[in-house]
Design a protein around this motif. Structure first.
Motif, PDB file in Angstrom:
ATOM      1  N   GLY A  34      -5.624  -8.231  -2.759  1.00 56.09           N
ATOM      2  CA  GLY A  34      -6.254  -6.937  -2.596  1.00 56.09           C
ATOM      3  C   GLY A  34      -6.605  -6.290  -3.916  1.00 56.09           C
ATOM      4  N   TRP A  35      -7.312  -5.198  -3.783  1.00 57.49           N
ATOM      5  CA  TRP A  35      -7.708  -4.398  -4.930  1.00 57.49           C
ATOM      6  C   TRP A  35      -7.260  -2.963  -4.720  1.00 57.49           C
ATOM      7  CZ3 TRP A  35      -9.784  -6.333  -9.341  1.00 57.49           C
ATOM      8  CH2 TRP A  35     -10.301  -7.630  -9.281  1.00 57.49           C
ATOM      9  N   PHE A  36      -6.732  -2.388  -5.769  1.00 52.70           N
ATOM     10  CA  PHE A  36      -6.308  -1.001  -5.790  1.00 52.70           C
ATOM     11  C   PHE A  36      -7.004  -0.291  -6.934  1.00 52.70           C
ATOM     12  CE2 PHE A  36      -3.143  -3.118  -3.394  1.00 52.70           C
ATOM     13  CZ  PHE A  36      -2.437  -2.186  -2.646  1.00 52.70           C
ATOM     14  N   ARG A  37      -7.009   1.012  -6.876  1.00 55.45           N
ATOM     15  CA  ARG A  37      -7.502   1.782  -8.004  1.00 55.45           C
ATOM     16  C   ARG A  37      -6.696   3.057  -8.153  1.00 55.45           C
ATOM     17  NH1 ARG A  37     -13.452   3.795  -5.775  1.00 55.45           N
ATOM     18  NH2 ARG A  37     -12.693   5.387  -4.299  1.00 55.45           N
ATOM     19  N   GLN A  38      -6.683   3.564  -9.359  1.00 55.75           N
ATOM     20  CA  GLN A  38      -5.999   4.809  -9.638  1.00 55.75           C
ATOM     21  C   GLN A  38      -6.831   5.622 -10.618  1.00 55.75           C
ATOM     22  OE1 GLN A  38      -1.970   4.532 -11.175  1.00 55.75           O
ATOM     23  NE2 GLN A  38      -1.467   6.500 -10.237  1.00 55.75           N
ATOM     24  N   ALA A  39      -7.237   6.783 -10.163  1.00 55.50           N
ATOM     25  CA  ALA A  39      -7.979   7.715 -10.995  1.00 55.50           C
ATOM     26  C   ALA A  39      -7.013   8.718 -11.599  1.00 55.50           C
ATOM     27  CB  ALA A  39      -9.043   8.428 -10.169  1.00 55.50           C
ATOM     28  N   PRO A  40      -7.385   9.344 -12.703  1.00 55.72           N
ATOM     29  CA  PRO A  40      -6.496  10.329 -13.320  1.00 55.72           C
ATOM     30  C   PRO A  40      -6.085  11.421 -12.340  1.00 55.72           C
ATOM     31  CG  PRO A  40      -8.288   9.793 -14.799  1.00 55.72           C
ATOM     32  CD  PRO A  40      -8.612   9.150 -13.480  1.00 55.72           C
ATOM     33  N   GLY A  41      -4.781  11.697 -12.287  1.00 57.04           N
ATOM     34  CA  GLY A  41      -4.269  12.736 -11.422  1.00 57.04           C
ATOM     35  C   GLY A  41      -4.174  12.369  -9.960  1.00 57.04           C
ATOM     36  N   LYS A  42      -4.479  11.138  -9.610  1.00 59.08           N
ATOM     37  CA  LYS A  42      -4.431  10.713  -8.225  1.00 59.08           C
ATOM     38  C   LYS A  42      -3.473   9.544  -8.054  1.00 59.08           C
ATOM     39  CE  LYS A  42      -9.163  12.119  -7.097  1.00 59.08           C
ATOM     40  NZ  LYS A  42     -10.470  11.662  -6.532  1.00 59.08           N
ATOM     41  N   GLU A  43      -3.029   9.350  -6.819  1.00 58.97           N
ATOM     42  CA  GLU A  43      -2.166   8.228  -6.503  1.00 58.97           C
ATOM     43  C   GLU A  43      -2.974   6.941  -6.440  1.00 58.97           C
ATOM     44  OE1 GLU A  43       1.304  10.387  -3.809  1.00 58.97           O
ATOM     45  OE2 GLU A  43      -0.186   9.105  -2.844  1.00 58.97           O
ATOM     46  N   ARG A  44      -2.280   5.852  -6.691  1.00 57.23           N
ATOM     47  CA  ARG A  44      -2.917   4.562  -6.537  1.00 57.23           C
ATOM     48  C   ARG A  44      -3.254   4.336  -5.073  1.00 57.23           C
ATOM     49  NH1 ARG A  44      -0.005  -0.461  -9.348  1.00 57.23           N
ATOM     50  NH2 ARG A  44      -0.441   0.956 -11.104  1.00 57.23           N
ATOM     51  N   GLU A  45      -4.459   3.876  -4.804  1.00 58.44           N
ATOM     52  CA  GLU A  45      -4.885   3.663  -3.438  1.00 58.44           C
ATOM     53  C   GLU A  45      -5.404   2.247  -3.242  1.00 58.44           C
ATOM     54  OE1 GLU A  45      -8.421   5.635  -2.002  1.00 58.44           O
ATOM     55  OE2 GLU A  45      -9.298   5.766  -4.013  1.00 58.44           O
ATOM     56  N   ARG A  46      -5.125   1.713  -2.081  1.00 57.21           N
ATOM     57  CA  ARG A  46      -5.665   0.418  -1.717  1.00 57.21           C
ATOM     58  C   ARG A  46      -7.100   0.605  -1.266  1.00 57.21           C
ATOM     59  NH1 ARG A  46      -4.250  -3.515   3.262  1.00 57.21           N
ATOM     60  NH2 ARG A  46      -3.494  -1.527   4.132  1.00 57.21           N
ATOM     61  N   ILE A  47      -8.003  -0.097  -1.883  1.00 54.09           N
ATOM     62  CA  ILE A  47      -9.401   0.046  -1.531  1.00 54.09           C
ATOM     63  C   ILE A  47      -9.934  -1.151  -0.759  1.00 54.09           C
ATOM     64  CG2 ILE A  47      -9.946   1.694  -3.350  1.00 54.09           C
ATOM     65  CD1 ILE A  47     -11.070  -0.639  -4.981  1.00 54.09           C
ATOM     66  N   ALA A  48      -9.326  -2.295  -0.919  1.00 52.15           N
ATOM     67  CA  ALA A  48      -9.780  -3.476  -0.195  1.00 52.15           C
ATOM     68  C   ALA A  48      -8.700  -4.534  -0.206  1.00 52.15           C
ATOM     69  CB  ALA A  48     -11.065  -4.045  -0.800  1.00 52.15           C
ATOM     70  N   SER A  49      -8.626  -5.307   0.860  1.00 49.97           N
ATOM     71  CA  SER A  49      -7.710  -6.432   0.906  1.00 49.97           C
ATOM     72  C   SER A  49      -8.214  -7.433   1.929  1.00 49.97           C
ATOM     73  CB  SER A  49      -6.276  -5.990   1.237  1.00 49.97           C
ATOM     74  OG  SER A  49      -6.209  -5.359   2.495  1.00 49.97           O
ATOM     75  N   ILE A  50      -7.712  -8.642   1.809  1.00 44.09           N
ATOM     76  CA  ILE A  50      -8.059  -9.691   2.767  1.00 44.09           C
ATOM     77  C   ILE A  50      -6.814 -10.524   3.014  1.00 44.09           C
ATOM     78  CG2 ILE A  50      -8.966 -11.157   0.900  1.00 44.09           C
ATOM     79  CD1 ILE A  50     -10.970 -12.273   2.999  1.00 44.09           C
TER      80      ILE A  50
END
Length: 118
Positions: A34-50
């Motif tokens: 999967g892929w996650f992302r984290q923007a400044p001031g935000k929690e890490r979020e899962r954006i895609a997985s397989i």
């Protein structure tokens, strides 16, 4: 020995595209990835997985714009990002669970920065 390494990040203008790649060493991409992302001031979020079965998940924020894929022969997986928006600016991480399911991600790359300018 297990290592996940992302590449392909960079700076791009809004509406542009990027393709992120993750090279997996000591980890089979036949498992969930999967892929996650984290923007400044935000929690890490899962954006895609397989999953190992081929079932995909996309966060609502990227659905229709991002596509996850994997090449088990090369033991790599990818995130194609189209129609990028400034809100997509974040550190992007590739990740794996160690199983065919995507319940709990245990293995992480170090991240690659994606910056989208308006």
């Amino acid at each position: 020995q297990l290592r996940l390494v992302e590449s392909g990040g960079g700076s791009v203008q809004a509406a542009g595209s990027l393709n992120l790649s993750c090279v997996a060493s000591g980890y089979s991409t036949r498992n969930c990835v999967g892929w996650f992302r984290q923007a400044p001031g935000k929690e890490r979020e899962r954006i895609a997985s397989i999953t190992g079965y081929g079932d995909t998940y996309y966060a609502d924020s990227v659905k229709g714009r991002f596509t996850i894929s994997k090449d088990t022969t090369k033991n790599r997986f990818y995130l194609q990002m189209d129609s990028l928006k400034p809100d997509d600016t974040a550190m992007y991480y590739c990740a794996g669970t160690g199983s065919w399911t995507c319940a709990t991600f245990r293995y992480w790359g170090q991240g690659t920065q994606v910056t989208v300018s308006s």
